[in-house]
Design a protein around this motif. Structure first.
Motif, short mmCIF file in Angstrom:
data_model
loop_
_atom_site.label_atom_id
_atom_site.label_comp_id
_atom_site.label_asym_id
_atom_site.label_seq_id
_atom_site.Cartn_x
_atom_site.Cartn_y
_atom_site.Cartn_z
N VAL A 337 4.34 -4.66 5.37
CA VAL A 337 5.73 -5.16 4.87
C VAL A 337 5.22 -6.28 3.84
O VAL A 337 4.58 -7.16 4.01
N SER A 338 5.84 -6.01 2.28
CA SER A 338 5.64 -7.01 1.35
C SER A 338 6.64 -7.05 0.58
O SER A 338 7.71 -6.39 0.63
N ASP A 376 9.40 -4.34 0.63
CA ASP A 376 8.82 -2.98 0.52
C ASP A 376 8.14 -2.87 2.08
O ASP A 376 7.59 -3.69 2.39
N VAL A 377 8.65 -1.69 2.31
CA VAL A 377 7.96 -1.32 3.76
C VAL A 377 7.40 -0.03 3.94
O VAL A 377 7.99 1.13 3.28
N PHE A 378 6.28 -0.07 4.12
CA PHE A 378 5.43 1.17 4.43
C PHE A 378 4.92 1.42 5.76
O PHE A 378 4.49 0.64 6.42
N LEU A 379 5.25 2.69 6.23
CA LEU A 379 4.84 3.25 7.79
C LEU A 379 3.99 4.25 7.58
O LEU A 379 3.91 5.28 6.86
N SER A 403 3.47 -7.22 10.69
CA SER A 403 2.80 -7.31 9.20
C SER A 403 4.04 -8.20 8.80
O SER A 403 3.38 -8.97 7.79
N HIS A 404 5.32 -8.23 8.99
CA HIS A 404 6.03 -9.20 8.23
C HIS A 404 5.57 -10.61 8.41
O HIS A 404 5.71 -11.38 7.60
N GLU A 405 5.19 -10.82 9.75
CA GLU A 405 4.83 -12.25 10.11
C GLU A 405 3.60 -12.64 9.99
O GLU A 405 3.05 -13.78 10.35
N ASP A 406 2.80 -11.38 9.69
CA ASP A 406 1.28 -11.48 9.59
C ASP A 406 0.64 -12.08 10.88
O ASP A 406 -0.25 -12.84 10.74
#
Ligand SMILES: [Zn+2]
Length: 487
Positions: A337-338, A376-379, A403-406
């Motif tokens: 998630v970026s 942007d979200v990649f799965l 991923s969002h929160e790392d």
């Protein structure tokens, strides 16, 4: 010379038809019919059955109380993983198929077994390799199992045999004709028979080429009769192609007692031996091996496989306990998630439905307040597998937030739950099989839905979670999952 008789066979399921069909009435597949010559000759040597007993023995009805039943006597092998997938050892007279892609190590597995059966006379029939090649391979195999007793006394050729020896040993026969194989079997009287592979065999009763549906079916039927009438266990190696199955193994699965599948990536060292069907035991067992330069090693502690991949936890990576058909499978999923540098956020999913991914993101935004709409979200589901099982939802949602929160998900944690629109975690089917698989693979904790537990006390006995040696986190909403994971 008799006119040759032909028939058409579905290469997918083995359905036989006197004429060509566009669509198979049995498996509904299109363009799967292939012509095969199946002329039956009257003068050939008999298939299995010594001439003296070639008369069909007619069975008489027996009053049920007169039938004596005794616990099956099983022949244990020195390989614990192998015993496990068979359900506790080899059943006399059983026909076992070992399926798998070419080059995965099926021959190594069976040759290793043939060499290490203490006190047993094993006949290894190969249509794939020469005696010399097999001997060379056998010499590279590891020393016998410490508890397995003696290694079979080297390789012998059945032709060298004058008198029938009573001692065990591993005999190699390079032969593809079933009639010739049965001739050698009558002379040798092996305790165990290995066929490498069923696709190389041909029976004189059928005209078509080895590996065709009718040949595979006929040869298997002959071996099945042999196994049942002599109580000799028979192992068949069968090749399966990468894109699903070729004709042979699909039909074989119906005919044999047990189907084992040998899986793994040729470029990786780990191999999984799974029970797919077993008339004599559980069909959800699995054994794990490591492919070494000198053969296969049993992996008694499977978590070592998963630990070896990473030594530090990464954010955005989770493991989901999924089921593929009847088979439990632990699958790694990754999310990235970026911040979206351009106006329209990108959404890409590999191995997962994009619409379902949008739904997951909407639920996370609405119920948990994560602002994912501008990201942007990649799965990605690793291994190039496509997953339909909705139980992967929870793992994916956790990966997205991780991923969002790392913040990495704790090691040895896995998930099995479907996500509903209101953020509730829904029950998944066969949850106990998933828990068992996670435990088998060395996980510490698994998140499952509260709704998987029986509602009232009456079913409590049927599902006893205390028998699992893994921390089972029971959750009902997505918010609950995140507070448990990220505090
Ligand atoms: Zn078919």
């Amino acid at each position: 010379m008799a006119k040759s008789k032909i028939a058409y066979f579905c290469q997918s399921c083995g359905f036989e038809s006197p004429k060509w069909l566009g669509k198979c009435p049995s498996c509904q597949q299109w363009n799967t019919f292939v012509e095969e010559v199946i002329e039956k000759g009257g003068s050939q040597a008999p298939a299995w059955k010594p001439a003296s007993t070639s008369q069909q023995r007619a069975n008489k009805p027996v009053e049920i109380s007169a039938i004596t039943y005794s616990e099956e006597h099983r022949l244990p092998t020195p390989d614990k993983e192998f015993n496990r997938v068979l359900g506790g050892g080899i059943v006399p007279g059983s026909l076992v198929l070992i399926g798998g892609e070419p080059g995965i190590g099926k021959s190594t597995l069976m040759l290793q077994l043939a060499l290490n059966m203490p006190g047993q006379k094993v006949l290894y029939v190969s249509g794939e390799e020469s005696e010399r090649q097999i001997k060379m391979r056998a010499e590279r195999l590891p020393a016998p199992h410490p508890e397995g007793g003696v290694k079979n006394s080297g390789l012998r050729n059945p032709e060298d045999l004058q008198a029938r020896p009573s001692a065990g040993g591993c005999y190699i026969l390079v032969e593809t004709s079933t009639q010739n194989i049965f001739k050698q079997i009558e002379a040798l009287e092996p305790d165990l028979l290995v066929i490498d592979s069923i696709q190389t065999l041909h029976s004189a009763h059928i005209e078509s080429t080895p590996g065709s549906v009718s040949q595979v079916r006929e040869c298997t039927a002959e071996l099945l009769r042999f196994a049942k009438e002599t109580s000799t266990p028979v192992f068949l190696i069968g090749h399966i192609t990468k894109d699903g199955m070729i004709a042979g193994p699909k039909i074989l699965e119906h005919m044999v007692d047990t189907v084992l599948q040998f899986e793994g990536d040729r470029h990786h060292v780990y191999r999984i031996l799974r029970t797919i069907k077993n008339r004599f035991g559980s069909a959800s067992e699995l054994g794990i091996y490591e492919m070494m330069g000198e053969g296969l090693r049993e992996v008694s502690n499977p978590s070592e496989i998963l630990l070896s991949h990473r030594d530090t936890p990464l954010s955005g990576v989770t493991i989901s306990a999924t089921l593929e058909g009847m088979r439990p499978m632990l699958i790694e999923t990754q999310a990235l998630v970026s911040a979206s540098p351009y106006g329209t956020p990108q959404r890409t999913a590999t191995g997962f439905d994009t619409k379902r991914m949008s739904m997951l993101l909407a639920v996370l935004e609405k119920r948990c307040g994560f602002r994912l709409g501008v990201k942007d979200v990649f799965l990605n589901i690793t291994g190039g597998i496509r997953v339909e099982d909705p139980a992967i939802d929870l793992g994916l949602a956790a990966a997205i937030i991780s991923s969002h929160e790392d913040i990495p998900i704790p090691f040895k944690t896995c998930f099995a739950g479907e996500l509903g629109l209101s953020g509730e975690i829904r029950a998944v089917n066969r949850v106990e099989q998933r828990i068992a698989e996670a435990q088998k693979l060395g996980f510490n904790q698994i998140f499952i839905s509260k709704y998987n537990l029986p509602a009232s006390g009456q079913d409590k006995k049927r599902m006893d979670l205390s028998r699992y040696n893994i921390d089972i986190k029971i959750v009902s909403t997505i918010e609950e999952v995140f507070s448990l994971l990220f505090g």
